[in-house]
Design a protein around this motif. Sequence first.
Motif: not given
Length: 223
Positions: A94, A103, A92, A145
């Motif tokens: 962020d 996100e 991911d 995200g």
Amino acid sequence: MRKLPLLLATAAFAAAVQPVYAQEGQGRLQVKLLATGVLPDGKIDKVRTDLIGLPAGTQTSANDNVVPTLAIEYFVSPAVSVETICCMTQHDVDGTAGLPGAELVSNAKLVPATVTVKYHFNPGGVSPYVGAGPAYFLFFKEKPGAATRTLGATRFDMSNELGFALQAGVDIPVNDTGLAVSLDAKRYFIDTNARWFAGTTKVLETRHQLDPWVISAGVALRF
């Protein structure tokens, strides 16, 4: 994908090198099973398109991950080998500065296709080595995200990229049947473009510096 033939050509060249037999009693093929920590950077280098108005000074980071890795190594001489690895990692991205905790990228899967040529300093014993070679990062199933979906992003992709890897490590024999403990570190030098779309309109494009450290430990068997 236009850069992929360069990686394939490099691997074909390495495989075509006239083999020189390894030291007596040693095989030419070594297989390693490793636990690997993938430690990317993920910071923004450039903002190329911004139709959503990122806060000034927005910065990002990618999370670390630990995955199993298979490495296959062929010795063309007692001291020189060619190695490739097989693994898949997921990350991911962020926000840190500007959008802390947001996100931006969800579950981007990465295959770091890598071929290195290695030099071993003490063949047959405790053997430190160094290596270098090309790497092609293949991203797939990446998603926008949660934070970017609330801004209207419906699709996201990351560009596949060709880069370079430096490598260092050591193989430590456990017995005389080819079993060893292996410690390995790679530093990749590679960037990627991240692109968010609302429908068919590209609303955001950023250039990210990945440059991950990839640290591995495990067992090797040579035969």
